[in-house]
Design a protein around this motif. Structure first.
Motif, short mmCIF file in Angstrom:
data_model
loop_
_atom_site.label_atom_id
_atom_site.label_comp_id
_atom_site.label_asym_id
_atom_site.label_seq_id
_atom_site.Cartn_x
_atom_site.Cartn_y
_atom_site.Cartn_z
N ALA A 100 3.86 11.94 -12.98
CA ALA A 100 3.46 10.69 -12.90
C ALA A 100 3.68 10.14 -11.50
O ALA A 100 4.75 10.25 -10.87
N CYS A 101 2.46 9.59 -11.00
CA CYS A 101 2.58 8.87 -9.75
C CYS A 101 3.56 7.76 -9.64
O CYS A 101 3.49 6.87 -10.68
N SER A 102 4.24 7.72 -8.64
CA SER A 102 5.50 6.41 -8.60
C SER A 102 4.83 5.30 -8.68
O SER A 102 5.50 4.25 -8.71
N ARG A 103 3.44 5.11 -8.05
CA ARG A 103 3.10 3.89 -7.79
C ARG A 103 2.23 3.17 -8.96
O ARG A 103 2.39 2.29 -9.44
N CYS A 104 1.35 4.13 -9.45
CA CYS A 104 0.45 3.76 -10.51
C CYS A 104 0.62 4.21 -11.89
O CYS A 104 0.21 3.72 -13.03
N PHE A 107 -1.58 10.56 -13.54
CA PHE A 107 -0.99 12.04 -13.56
C PHE A 107 -1.25 12.59 -11.99
O PHE A 107 -2.40 12.34 -11.37
N THR A 108 -0.40 13.19 -11.56
CA THR A 108 -0.53 13.82 -10.06
C THR A 108 0.25 14.75 -10.26
O THR A 108 0.81 15.33 -11.14
N VAL A 109 0.23 15.89 -8.93
CA VAL A 109 0.85 17.05 -8.93
C VAL A 109 2.14 16.90 -7.87
O VAL A 109 2.01 15.99 -6.97
N VAL A 110 2.77 17.84 -8.08
CA VAL A 110 4.10 17.76 -7.33
C VAL A 110 3.43 17.78 -5.70
O VAL A 110 2.79 18.59 -5.40
N GLY A 111 4.13 16.79 -4.92
CA GLY A 111 3.67 17.16 -3.52
C GLY A 111 2.81 15.98 -3.05
O GLY A 111 2.54 15.97 -2.22
N ASP A 116 -3.87 10.55 -5.64
CA ASP A 116 -4.77 10.65 -4.80
C ASP A 116 -5.68 9.26 -4.97
O ASP A 116 -6.68 8.72 -4.14
N LEU A 117 -5.71 8.74 -6.17
CA LEU A 117 -6.23 7.22 -6.49
C LEU A 117 -5.52 6.44 -5.81
O LEU A 117 -6.35 5.43 -5.26
N CYS A 118 -4.27 6.36 -5.53
CA CYS A 118 -3.58 5.25 -4.84
C CYS A 118 -3.78 5.51 -3.42
O CYS A 118 -3.90 4.40 -2.52
N THR A 119 -4.00 6.66 -2.59
CA THR A 119 -4.19 6.79 -1.16
C THR A 119 -5.26 6.88 -0.73
O THR A 119 -5.92 6.92 0.56
N ASP A 120 -6.58 6.74 -1.77
CA ASP A 120 -7.93 6.86 -1.38
C ASP A 120 -8.22 5.35 -0.91
O ASP A 120 -8.34 4.39 -1.14
N PRO A 121 -8.82 5.61 0.53
CA PRO A 121 -8.96 4.28 1.33
C PRO A 121 -10.43 3.56 0.84
O PRO A 121 -10.68 2.51 1.14
N HIS A 147 -13.97 1.42 -9.32
CA HIS A 147 -13.54 1.92 -8.06
C HIS A 147 -12.30 1.25 -7.58
O HIS A 147 -12.13 1.38 -6.20
N GLY A 148 -11.57 0.66 -8.56
CA GLY A 148 -10.37 0.01 -7.71
C GLY A 148 -9.03 0.61 -7.97
O GLY A 148 -9.25 1.97 -8.10
N ARG A 149 -8.10 0.08 -8.02
CA ARG A 149 -6.74 0.92 -8.28
C ARG A 149 -6.19 0.57 -9.70
O ARG A 149 -6.87 -0.35 -10.43
N TYR A 150 -5.17 1.40 -9.96
CA TYR A 150 -4.83 1.43 -11.37
C TYR A 150 -3.36 1.09 -11.49
O TYR A 150 -2.52 1.45 -10.57
#
Length: 181
Positions: A100-104, A107-111, A116-121, A147-150
């Motif tokens: 789990a992404c620490s911010r939102c 689901f994300t992968v190790v590393g 990607d959703l949080c870091t997409d400019p 197209h926003g954040r979650y």
């Protein structure tokens, strides 16, 4: 198995030692047959236990009842190379790589934390969609409409199951809104 090997006593005099030899061979064969039967029953018990365990594991998944789990389990063991092996590999990869992404909370992968959703400019930082579970993010993303954040709360309030506000990611949401605006 209730067979018991025993030696026939020489009750009547005149029984030849050859006859006692045949009784001994017969009893030995009975004993071997009994042991093989026990081993076979034990192996069948392990086999049925393994399938039963697989069925029970499948019934814990959403959408699988007892009958569908039974059909799926039998298909998996029947077609081991085509179905079971790739499924096991995918499950192990998901267990080892998906987080789990620490911010939102998506689901994300190790590393890749934040995800990607949080870091997409290109995403709108002023729009924040609060959802119950990480799977809800996948559903919304599949539509392509947002197209926003979650922010995934990680569940819903449920007093019957002792899920209060402290078990949800509400504090993280508050901190995030204060930090990101």
């Amino acid at each position: 198995c209730y067979c018991i090997g025993f030696k026939f006593p020489n009750l009547v005099t005149g029984f030849s030692s050859e006859l006692n030899y045949y009784f001994d061979v017969y009893n030995a064969l009975l004993l071997v047959s009994c042991i093989l039967g026990l081993i076979n029953k034990f192996q069948r018990k392990i086999y049925y236990s393994a399938i039963s365990d697989l069925e029970k594991a499948l019934t814990r998944l959403p959408g699988f009842g007892r009958r569908s789990a039974s059909r799926a389990a039998l298909a998996l063991v029947r077609e081991r190379e085509r179905l079971l092996t790739p499924l096991v590999d995918a499950l192990v990869a998901a267990r080892d790589q998906v987080r789990a992404c620490s911010r939102c909370g998506a689901f994300t992968v190790v590393g890749r934390d934040p995800c990607d959703l949080c870091t997409d400019p290109t995403r709108e930082s002023a729009a924040l969609c609060v959802v119950e579970e990480s799977a809800d993010i996948l559903s919304i993303e599949a539509t392509g409409a947002f197209h926003g954040r979650y922010h995934a709360l990680g569940g819903k309030l449920n007093p019957a199951h002792h899920v209060g506000p402290e078990k949800l990611r509400l504090a993280e949401l508050k901190d995030r809104v204060l930090r990101e605006g």
